[in-house]
Design a protein around this motif. Structure first.
Motif, PDB file in Angstrom:
ATOM      1  N   LEU A  91       0.841  -1.187   0.000  1.00  0.00           N
ATOM      2  CA  LEU A  91       0.000   0.000   0.000  1.00  0.00           C
ATOM      3  C   LEU A  91       0.883   1.247   0.000  1.00  0.00           C
ATOM      4  O   LEU A  91       1.936   1.256   0.621  1.00  0.00           O
ATOM      5  CB  LEU A  91      -0.819  -0.030   1.298  1.00  0.00           C
ATOM      6  N   ARG A  94      -0.073   6.652   3.523  1.00  0.00           N
ATOM      7  CA  ARG A  94      -0.934   7.837   3.449  1.00  0.00           C
ATOM      8  C   ARG A  94      -0.566   8.817   4.560  1.00  0.00           C
ATOM      9  O   ARG A  94      -0.228   8.387   5.682  1.00  0.00           O
ATOM     10  CB  ARG A  94      -2.397   7.446   3.700  1.00  0.00           C
ATOM     11  N   ASN A 191      -2.035  -0.404  10.973  1.00  0.00           N
ATOM     12  CA  ASN A 191      -2.930   0.174   9.970  1.00  0.00           C
ATOM     13  C   ASN A 191      -3.396  -1.006   9.123  1.00  0.00           C
ATOM     14  O   ASN A 191      -2.819  -1.304   8.086  1.00  0.00           O
ATOM     15  CB  ASN A 191      -2.188   1.203   9.110  1.00  0.00           C
ATOM     16  N   PRO A 192      -4.416  -1.718   9.601  1.00  0.00           N
ATOM     17  CA  PRO A 192      -4.846  -2.942   8.909  1.00  0.00           C
ATOM     18  C   PRO A 192      -5.775  -2.593   7.741  1.00  0.00           C
ATOM     19  O   PRO A 192      -6.162  -1.433   7.605  1.00  0.00           O
ATOM     20  CB  PRO A 192      -5.640  -3.665  10.001  1.00  0.00           C
ATOM     21  N   PRO A 193      -6.142  -3.575   6.927  1.00  0.00           N
ATOM     22  CA  PRO A 193      -7.183  -3.313   5.930  1.00  0.00           C
ATOM     23  C   PRO A 193      -8.485  -3.002   6.658  1.00  0.00           C
ATOM     24  O   PRO A 193      -8.780  -3.651   7.657  1.00  0.00           O
ATOM     25  CB  PRO A 193      -7.307  -4.630   5.154  1.00  0.00           C
ATOM     26  N   TYR A 194      -9.232  -1.999   6.188  1.00  0.00           N
ATOM     27  CA  TYR A 194     -10.477  -1.690   6.894  1.00  0.00           C
ATOM     28  C   TYR A 194     -11.602  -1.219   5.991  1.00  0.00           C
ATOM     29  O   TYR A 194     -12.577  -0.636   6.455  1.00  0.00           O
ATOM     30  CB  TYR A 194     -10.224  -0.692   8.024  1.00  0.00           C
ATOM     31  N   ILE A 195     -11.464  -1.420   4.695  1.00  0.00           N
ATOM     32  CA  ILE A 195     -12.528  -0.993   3.787  1.00  0.00           C
ATOM     33  C   ILE A 195     -13.502  -2.158   3.582  1.00  0.00           C
ATOM     34  O   ILE A 195     -13.075  -3.304   3.424  1.00  0.00           O
ATOM     35  CB  ILE A 195     -11.926  -0.513   2.452  1.00  0.00           C
ATOM     36  N   HIS A 201     -15.435   2.710  -3.251  1.00  0.00           N
ATOM     37  CA  HIS A 201     -14.143   3.383  -3.159  1.00  0.00           C
ATOM     38  C   HIS A 201     -12.966   2.483  -3.599  1.00  0.00           C
ATOM     39  O   HIS A 201     -11.932   2.963  -4.068  1.00  0.00           O
ATOM     40  CB  HIS A 201     -14.006   3.814  -1.689  1.00  0.00           C
ATOM     41  N   LEU A 205      -8.861   2.290  -5.983  1.00  0.00           N
ATOM     42  CA  LEU A 205      -7.614   1.820  -5.368  1.00  0.00           C
ATOM     43  C   LEU A 205      -7.138   0.527  -6.024  1.00  0.00           C
ATOM     44  O   LEU A 205      -6.382  -0.238  -5.438  1.00  0.00           O
ATOM     45  CB  LEU A 205      -7.837   1.600  -3.859  1.00  0.00           C
ATOM     46  N   ALA A 212      -4.474  -5.559   1.392  1.00  0.00           N
ATOM     47  CA  ALA A 212      -4.077  -4.505   2.338  1.00  0.00           C
ATOM     48  C   ALA A 212      -5.193  -3.487   2.539  1.00  0.00           C
ATOM     49  O   ALA A 212      -5.050  -2.562   3.325  1.00  0.00           O
ATOM     50  CB  ALA A 212      -2.824  -3.801   1.829  1.00  0.00           C
ATOM     51  N   LEU A 213      -6.301  -3.666   1.817  1.00  0.00           N
ATOM     52  CA  LEU A 213      -7.357  -2.646   1.835  1.00  0.00           C
ATOM     53  C   LEU A 213      -8.696  -3.159   2.364  1.00  0.00           C
ATOM     54  O   LEU A 213      -9.316  -2.520   3.203  1.00  0.00           O
ATOM     55  CB  LEU A 213      -7.579  -2.128   0.402  1.00  0.00           C
TER      56      LEU A 213
HETATM   57  N1  GLN Z   1      -6.787   4.947   4.051  1.00  0.00           N
HETATM   58  C1  GLN Z   1      -6.858   4.096   2.896  1.00  0.00           C
HETATM   59  C2  GLN Z   1      -7.922   4.605   1.960  1.00  0.00           C
HETATM   60  O1  GLN Z   1      -9.082   4.624   2.301  1.00  0.00           O
HETATM   61  C3  GLN Z   1      -7.118   2.666   3.276  1.00  0.00           C
HETATM   62  C4  GLN Z   1      -5.987   2.086   4.038  1.00  0.00           C
HETATM   63  C5  GLN Z   1      -6.357   0.816   4.742  1.00  0.00           C
HETATM   64  O2  GLN Z   1      -7.305   0.100   4.418  1.00  0.00           O
HETATM   65  N2  GLN Z   1      -5.620   0.508   5.735  1.00  0.00           N
HETATM   66  O3  GLN Z   1      -7.613   5.045   0.882  1.00  0.00           O
END
Ligand code: GLN
Length: 295
Positions: A91, A94, A191-195, A201, A205, A212-213
């Motif tokens: 990733l 950010r 900072n794990p995947p969290y979407i 969205h 990406l 990772a997302l």
């Molecule tokens: N912040 C990222 C984004 O939304 C996602 C990063 C994550 O999932 N750790 O673009």
């Protein structure tokens, strides 16, 4: 066609839809100049590019116009003042994540963490968070260990290369979250995947590693797993800090509290969004009376 001047090349990039800053950074890259040489570009508007630079620049502009992150095209990204090498195996770091690092460094300055803190970064990717913390410890002449964990051996290769290039000492463990990790830590950050896996969205990406997302139907699968596993690896009085999505602070705080974390709280990113949440682990493997609660 004759090769363009710098000004003509930049104008052509903008007709492809690139914004001006991206076009300037790509042109500097094509010319073998550093990112901070934008003033040079302005002063050399009428310089004619070599055939090769013009060709390279056009190819990079097409990649950027197709949506590839600038960081992958130029091969690096600055995070917390460190120049990290990045590519499609990890990733892109950010700026939002600097909030997590700020919080971690603040905790590491408390008396409770004064002597040789053991820090763990779960899902390290490029190594951004772990390296920023290691850099801070190292430049302030402090003892302590920072261990970077990732399930992906590709990501660990990128993180290891960054550590070597930046001359920062990290430990590395290939593990799905804490599965292969042993021992106890003062601080666990991630900072794990969290979407959410159906989030629209994600389309934007598409160049970055999906693993990772995305994290299950509500985006919290990995965060739940980390919160469940972390108490087994935190010293009494140790902290777990997690980055999460813009609308997940409440859910993450509730998960932390339910697991038995105390002093549960969130931190805002530069955009004013509650972007990280964390808590103190009160019990478990005590490290003695010297380790008071922080925060
Ligand atoms: N912040 C990222 C984004 O939304 C996602 C990063 C994550 O999932 N750790 O673009």
């Amino acid at each position: 066609m004759n090769p363009p001047t710098c000004a003509q090349a930049l104008a052509a990039a903008q007709t492809l839809g690139l914004d001006r800053l991206d076009a300037q950074l790509l042109l500097l890259h094509a010319l073998g100049k550093p990112d901070d040489a934008r003033a040079w570009l302005l002063a050399h508007d009428t310089d004619v590019l070599t055939e090769k630079a013009a060709e390279d620049f056009r190819a990079m502009c097409l990649r950027r116009a197709a949506g590839e992150p600038l960081a992958y095209i130029v091969g690096h990204k600055e995070f917390f003042g460190l120049a990290l090498t990045v590519d499609a195996r990890v990733l892109v770091p950010r700026p939002d994540t600097e909030t997590l690092v700020d919080w971690a460094l603040e905790l590491l300055r408390t008396p409770a963490m004064a002597s040789a803190p053991a820090v763990l970064d779960l899902g390290t990717g490029s190594g951004a968070i772990a390296l920023a913390i290691a850099h801070s410890l190292q430049t302030s002449g402090r003892q302590g260990t920072v261990t970077a964990v990732d399930a992906s051996s590709d990501a660990l290769d990128v993180a290891r290369d960054n550590a070597v290039r930046l001359q920062l000492k990290l430990g590395f463990i290939q593990s799905h979250w804490l599965k292969e990790v042993s021992g106890h830590f003062h601080l666990i950050v991630s900072n794990p995947p969290y979407i959410a896996s159906a989030d629209a969205h994600l389309v934007d990406l598409a160049y970055e590693p999906l693993a990772a997302l995305a994290s299950g139907s509500d985006g919290l699968d990995d965060i739940r797993e980390i919160i469940a596993q972390a108490p087994g690896h935190l010293l009494a009085g140790g902290w777990l800090l997690l980055e999460h999505g813009y609308d997940q602070a409440e859910a993450v705080c509730a998960l932390l509290a339910r697991e038995g974390f105390v002093q549960v709280q969130s931190r805002m990113d530069l955009a004013g969004i509650a972007r990280c949440s964390g808590g103190l682990w009160p019990g478990g493997q005590g490290i003695g009376a010297g380790f008071q609660t922080a925060g």
